[in-house]
Design an enzyme around this catalytic site. Structure first.
Site, short mmCIF file in Angstrom:
data_model
loop_
_atom_site.label_atom_id
_atom_site.label_comp_id
_atom_site.label_asym_id
_atom_site.label_seq_id
_atom_site.Cartn_x
_atom_site.Cartn_y
_atom_site.Cartn_z
N HIS A 160 17.59 -52.69 -4.55
CA HIS A 160 16.14 -52.56 -4.68
C HIS A 160 15.63 -51.44 -3.79
O HIS A 160 16.17 -51.22 -2.69
CB HIS A 160 15.47 -53.88 -4.30
CG HIS A 160 13.99 -53.92 -4.53
ND1 HIS A 160 13.40 -53.59 -5.73
CD2 HIS A 160 12.96 -54.24 -3.69
CE1 HIS A 160 12.09 -53.72 -5.63
NE2 HIS A 160 11.80 -54.11 -4.42
N ASN B 10 6.26 -53.04 -0.69
CA ASN B 10 6.99 -53.34 -1.91
C ASN B 10 6.15 -52.92 -3.12
O ASN B 10 5.01 -52.47 -2.97
CB ASN B 10 7.31 -54.83 -1.96
CG ASN B 10 8.49 -55.15 -2.86
OD1 ASN B 10 9.04 -54.28 -3.54
ND2 ASN B 10 8.89 -56.41 -2.89
N CYS C 158 11.58 -49.83 -9.50
CA CYS C 158 11.30 -49.80 -8.06
C CYS C 158 11.57 -48.43 -7.46
O CYS C 158 10.86 -47.97 -6.56
CB CYS C 158 12.13 -50.87 -7.35
SG CYS C 158 13.92 -50.73 -7.61
N GLN D 150 5.19 -52.89 -10.22
CA GLN D 150 6.10 -52.37 -11.24
C GLN D 150 6.21 -53.28 -12.44
O GLN D 150 6.72 -52.87 -13.49
CB GLN D 150 7.49 -52.16 -10.62
CG GLN D 150 8.22 -53.47 -10.29
CD GLN D 150 9.50 -53.24 -9.53
OE1 GLN D 150 9.46 -52.84 -8.36
NE2 GLN D 150 10.64 -53.49 -10.17
#
Length: 340
Positions: A287, A307, A148, A142
């Site tokens: 997040h 992630n 996110c 990102q």
């Protein structure tokens, strides 16, 4: 030997050690900036980043000393974010904007998802990894944009689209960043997965990554109906704080979008092992990530989490987070997935 001579010798040894330390630091700094492709606007900025990098590397070394002694459960390492302070990192790299809309007088019931129904007559496997089944795209980045939520959204939809069609299609986060503002999302300033699912449903689909590539900035909407990569019929929300239900969904449905509490510093420099952070607060979710599986290691249960900070972070872009640990870091507080 006189005291003055002893003092001089000690001072010389200290200077020699300091010089050696500076040389080692300089070498690590040069290697870091080259490997990560770092450039800075001027000498003042580079000096600041140099000092931050040194502070972080010292903290990482101390943490890893504790890891070697069995005092902590995970290892840390220098990565592309090691020239950022914890606050800078948190401000830049998180971006989950959850608001409980049910308390609002203007709450739209259409923004509420279906309730998750547990599968019947299913024995959950000891471990699951949707990567091995072909349902997970490569790790994305990102960059310095709080998007996110968009990456978590595309990740779970990519999985569901794969399960329905047998084709793994990388979907456009930039499409969501640019085009879903009317649903509550704020582009690089944050957003929420279910709001993005709702946008995709109402919009009639989402572009592919190839047709609408990621730029890591807020831009004008350029959605192209001719290059839709997947569609959504609705979305499902799992019971908050229920790790058993999350395991059922991961095992039987596919990759699941979740929100977590990122503690800057330890999470920023995670490298391997099962992440257990006493400072995590399951009520502070900042997040968005993607649970792609689960398992156990050395007697501890973990969630396998994808992630969106690039493959140089963590274990090639992934982290193992404690499972069945009283909702550690809020991993099951905000869980959802789209229907297709």
């Amino acid at each position: 030997m006189s005291k003055s001579v002893t003092f001089i010798l000690l001072a010389m040894l200290a200077l020699a050690y300091a010089a050696s330390f500076d040389q080692d630091l300089d070498k690590e700094w040069q290697a870091f900036t080259k490997e990560q492709g770092k450039t800075y606007k001027d000498a003042t900025e580079e000096e600041l980043r140099y000092k931050i990098f040194n502070k972080n590397r010292i903290e990482i070394a101390e943490h890893n000393r504790r890891y070697a002694n069995g005092e902590v459960s995970f290892k840390m390492a220098v990565n592309e974010y090691s020239d950022l302070t914890s606050k800078e990192f948190s401000d830049m790299m998180t971006g989950l904007r959850y608001i409980d809309l049910s308390f609002s007088s203007t709450f739209d019931e259409n923004l509420k998802g279906q309730a998750f129904i547990s599968p019947k007559h299913v024995t959950l496997p000891d471990s699951v990894d949707w990567r091995s089944k072909g349902a997970v795209t490569g790790v994305k980045n990102q960059k310095r944009c709080g998007s996110c939520w968009a990456f978590s959204t595309t990740g779970s939809l990519e999985g569901q689209h794969f399960r329905k069609t047998g084709k793994l299609v990388s979907l456009s986060e930039q499409n969501l960043v640019d085009c879903s503002r009317s649903y509550g999302n704020k582009g690089c300033s944050g957003g929420f997965m279910t709001w993005a699912f709702k946008y995709i449903k109402d919009n009639g689909g989402i572009d592919t990554e190839e047709s609408y590539p990621y730029k890591a900035v807020n831009d004008k909407c350029k959605f192209n109906r001719a290059t839709i990569g997947a569609t959504v019929t609705g979305f499902v929300e799992l019971p908050s704080g229920d790790e058993r239900k999350l395991a059922e969904a991961v095992a039987t449905i596919g990759p699941i979008s979740v929100g977590i509490h990122v503690v800057a510093g330890s999470f920023q420099h995670y490298h391997s092992g099962i992440y257990i952070e006493p400072k995590c607060n399951p009520k502070i979710i900042n997040h968005a990530v993607l649970v792609v599986g689960y398992g156990s290691e050395n007697g501890k249960d973990f969630w396998l989490v994808k992630n969106s900070w690039g493959s140089s972070w963590g274990d090639k872009g992934y982290i193992k987070m404690l499972r069945n640990g009283n909702n550690q870091c809020g991993i099951s507080s905000l869980s959802s997935y789209p229907t297709v």
